[in-house]
Design a protein around this motif. Structure first.
Motif, PDB file in Angstrom:
ATOM      1  N   LYS A  34      14.954 -17.770  14.307  1.00 44.62           N
ATOM      2  CA  LYS A  34      14.051 -17.842  15.171  1.00 44.62           C
ATOM      3  C   LYS A  34      12.554 -17.130  14.701  1.00 44.62           C
ATOM      4  N   TRP A  35      11.777 -17.649  15.409  1.00 44.19           N
ATOM      5  CA  TRP A  35      10.326 -17.239  15.079  1.00 44.19           C
ATOM      6  C   TRP A  35       9.555 -16.785  16.219  1.00 44.19           C
ATOM      7  N   THR A  36       8.678 -15.825  16.120  1.00 46.78           N
ATOM      8  CA  THR A  36       7.923 -15.463  17.411  1.00 46.78           C
ATOM      9  C   THR A  36       6.645 -15.350  16.642  1.00 46.78           C
ATOM     10  N   ARG A  37       5.424 -15.951  17.326  1.00 48.30           N
ATOM     11  CA  ARG A  37       4.184 -15.619  16.932  1.00 48.30           C
ATOM     12  C   ARG A  37       3.435 -14.456  18.025  1.00 48.30           C
ATOM     13  N   ILE A  38       2.706 -13.758  17.355  1.00 46.00           N
ATOM     14  CA  ILE A  38       2.073 -12.672  18.061  1.00 46.00           C
ATOM     15  C   ILE A  38       0.662 -12.439  17.620  1.00 46.00           C
ATOM     16  N   PRO A  39      -0.410 -13.139  18.392  1.00 49.46           N
ATOM     17  CA  PRO A  39      -1.728 -12.927  18.123  1.00 49.46           C
ATOM     18  C   PRO A  39      -2.125 -11.670  18.270  1.00 49.46           C
ATOM     19  N   LEU A  40      -2.902 -10.905  17.524  1.00 50.04           N
ATOM     20  CA  LEU A  40      -3.294  -9.574  17.494  1.00 50.04           C
ATOM     21  C   LEU A  40      -4.762  -9.275  17.226  1.00 50.04           C
ATOM     22  N   GLY A  41      -5.149  -8.210  17.472  1.00 50.15           N
ATOM     23  CA  GLY A  41      -6.563  -7.849  17.344  1.00 50.15           C
ATOM     24  C   GLY A  41      -7.593  -8.714  17.881  1.00 50.15           C
ATOM     25  N   ASN A  49      -2.511 -14.156  13.878  1.00 51.81           N
ATOM     26  CA  ASN A  49      -1.166 -14.223  14.152  1.00 51.81           C
ATOM     27  C   ASN A  49      -0.273 -13.321  13.353  1.00 51.81           C
ATOM     28  N   ALA A  50       0.501 -12.562  13.832  1.00 50.32           N
ATOM     29  CA  ALA A  50       1.460 -11.974  13.165  1.00 50.32           C
ATOM     30  C   ALA A  50       3.117 -12.562  13.690  1.00 50.32           C
ATOM     31  N   TYR A  51       3.899 -12.587  12.672  1.00 48.31           N
ATOM     32  CA  TYR A  51       5.055 -13.418  13.004  1.00 48.31           C
ATOM     33  C   TYR A  51       6.241 -12.474  12.826  1.00 48.31           C
ATOM     34  N   ILE A  52       7.209 -12.609  13.612  1.00 50.26           N
ATOM     35  CA  ILE A  52       8.691 -12.074  13.544  1.00 50.26           C
ATOM     36  C   ILE A  52       9.616 -13.180  13.255  1.00 50.26           C
ATOM     37  N   LEU A  53      10.360 -12.968  12.409  1.00 47.28           N
ATOM     38  CA  LEU A  53      11.341 -14.272  11.752  1.00 47.28           C
ATOM     39  C   LEU A  53      12.660 -13.406  11.912  1.00 47.28           C
ATOM     40  N   GLU A  54      13.706 -14.035  12.901  1.00 48.56           N
ATOM     41  CA  GLU A  54      14.728 -13.574  13.152  1.00 48.56           C
ATOM     42  C   GLU A  54      16.281 -14.467  12.548  1.00 48.56           C
ATOM     43  N   ASP A  55      17.071 -13.742  11.940  1.00 47.68           N
ATOM     44  CA  ASP A  55      18.281 -14.502  11.579  1.00 47.68           C
ATOM     45  C   ASP A  55      19.396 -14.164  12.531  1.00 47.68           C
ATOM     46  N   ASP A  56      20.535 -14.909  12.656  1.00 51.44           N
ATOM     47  CA  ASP A  56      21.512 -14.856  13.349  1.00 51.44           C
ATOM     48  C   ASP A  56      22.338 -13.353  13.696  1.00 51.44           C
ATOM     49  N   SER A  57      22.093 -12.510  12.420  1.00 54.78           N
ATOM     50  CA  SER A  57      22.594 -11.316  12.488  1.00 54.78           C
ATOM     51  C   SER A  57      21.869 -10.046  13.122  1.00 54.78           C
ATOM     52  N   GLY A  58      20.695 -10.578  13.326  1.00 53.83           N
ATOM     53  CA  GLY A  58      19.768  -9.427  14.061  1.00 53.83           C
ATOM     54  C   GLY A  58      18.733  -8.785  13.194  1.00 53.83           C
ATOM     55  N   SER A  59      18.627  -9.423  11.908  1.00 51.58           N
ATOM     56  CA  SER A  59      17.756  -8.813  10.870  1.00 51.58           C
ATOM     57  C   SER A  59      16.298  -9.686  11.051  1.00 51.58           C
ATOM     58  N   ALA A  60      15.138  -9.078  10.435  1.00 48.20           N
ATOM     59  CA  ALA A  60      13.912  -9.724  10.700  1.00 48.20           C
ATOM     60  C   ALA A  60      13.167  -9.550   9.586  1.00 48.20           C
ATOM     61  N   ALA A  81      -2.949  -6.031  13.406  1.00 47.81           N
ATOM     62  CA  ALA A  81      -3.396  -4.996  14.295  1.00 47.81           C
ATOM     63  C   ALA A  81      -2.636  -4.684  15.523  1.00 47.81           C
ATOM     64  N   GLU A  82      -3.118  -3.837  16.430  1.00 45.31           N
ATOM     65  CA  GLU A  82      -2.304  -3.311  17.430  1.00 45.31           C
ATOM     66  C   GLU A  82      -0.924  -2.976  16.985  1.00 45.31           C
ATOM     67  N   ALA A  83      -0.933  -1.930  16.170  1.00 46.01           N
ATOM     68  CA  ALA A  83       0.608  -1.650  15.801  1.00 46.01           C
ATOM     69  C   ALA A  83       1.546  -1.300  16.835  1.00 46.01           C
ATOM     70  N   GLU A  84       0.937  -0.553  17.889  1.00 52.17           N
ATOM     71  CA  GLU A  84       2.153  -0.071  19.021  1.00 52.17           C
ATOM     72  C   GLU A  84       2.584  -1.263  19.652  1.00 52.17           C
ATOM     73  N   LYS A  85       1.695  -2.319  19.716  1.00 49.68           N
ATOM     74  CA  LYS A  85       2.386  -3.477  20.720  1.00 49.68           C
ATOM     75  C   LYS A  85       3.272  -4.175  19.597  1.00 49.68           C
ATOM     76  N   LEU A  86       3.010  -4.322  18.492  1.00 47.07           N
ATOM     77  CA  LEU A  86       3.968  -5.108  17.417  1.00 47.07           C
ATOM     78  C   LEU A  86       5.430  -4.527  17.357  1.00 47.07           C
ATOM     79  N   ILE A  87       5.121  -3.046  17.170  1.00 48.70           N
ATOM     80  CA  ILE A  87       6.316  -2.165  16.783  1.00 48.70           C
ATOM     81  C   ILE A  87       7.012  -2.287  18.310  1.00 48.70           C
ATOM     82  N   SER A  88       6.574  -2.219  19.333  1.00 46.71           N
ATOM     83  CA  SER A  88       7.379  -2.141  20.814  1.00 46.71           C
ATOM     84  C   SER A  88       7.900  -3.478  21.043  1.00 46.71           C
ATOM     85  N   LEU A  89       7.361  -4.716  20.505  1.00 50.50           N
ATOM     86  CA  LEU A  89       7.942  -5.897  20.614  1.00 50.50           C
ATOM     87  C   LEU A  89       9.219  -6.055  19.684  1.00 50.50           C
TER      88      LEU A  89
END
Length: 212
Positions: free
Chosen positions: A2-9, A14-25, A32-40
């Motif tokens: 799975k992938w998630t796009r997060i527009p920042l700053g 666009n930052a992206y979080i890529l996730e596999d089935d095991s919960g790794s990313a 930008a916006e480190a706190e927002k990205l870390i929280s997500l």
């Protein structure tokens, strides 16, 4: 995957979080916006394994150090831009912001096109210079996606008027490295919405009529 796009700053990079089935990313371009990205990332309850940088312009690295330090993550970057993270003149922040954005050096320097495996993630790295000399794209063949950074956008291409940029080099990169991918491949860009290779081959006004 799975992938998630997060527009920042302010430039909505666009930052992206890529996730596999095991919960790794994997984390791509924490701009930008480190706190927002870390929280997500924490809300998703995934375990980050690494940070992939498509290139080292300031709007793609602004949250880099805070995110990497949160999980002690290795950072991947092309060797052509190994000095850019610590140099505001090279990464564009001095010129475009009037202030310096810096980050610590990358841990893994990409030297050539190669296949990489991080955890269960397997992908190809393609050198796609032109927007910047060390721009790379990350291609996940099994998932049918490519993260193109600021090389290729929906109906557009990256600017080439910054340090080390070259319009002809960028078009060559796009045609040789990206448009040769399967036409259904989804393109996840550094700015704006996703697109696919076939759509850009048919409709991107910057690419029509170009010949190598």
């Amino acid at each position: 995957m799975k992938w998630t796009r997060i527009p920042l700053g302010p430039i909505q990079t666009n930052a992206y979080i890529l996730e596999d089935d095991s919960g790794s990313a994997l984390i791509v371009d924490p701009g930008a916006e480190a706190e927002k990205l870390i929280s997500l990332i924490k809300e998703k309850n995934v375990k980050p394994l690494a940070i992939l940088l498509t290139h080292a312009h300031f709007d793609h690295i602004g949250a880099l150090d805070l995110v990497r330090e949160e999980w002690n993550l290795p950072v991947y970057l092309h060797e052509e831009e190994k000095d850019w993270l610590q140099n505001p003149s090279l990464n564009g922040s001095a010129r475009l912001l009037g202030q310096g954005i810096t980050a610590k050096q990358a841990d893994v320097l990409i030297e050539k096109d190669q296949k990489v495996k991080i955890g269960s993630f397997q992908f190809d790295i393609f050198h796609t210079p032109g927007h910047s000399p060390g721009s790379v794209s990350y291609y996940f063949q099994d998932e049918g996606i490519v993260l193109s950074g600021d090389a290729l956008f929906k109906q557009g291409i990256g600017r080439t008027d910054l340090t080390g940029g070259s319009y002809d080099t960028l078009l060559k990169s796009i045609h040789e490295q990206l448009l040769t991918l399967p036409e259904p491949t989804i393109v996840l860009s550094g700015h704006g919405p996703e697109t696919d290779i076939q759509t850009e081959m048919d409709e991107n006004p910057f690419l029509n009529g170009f010949s190598l």
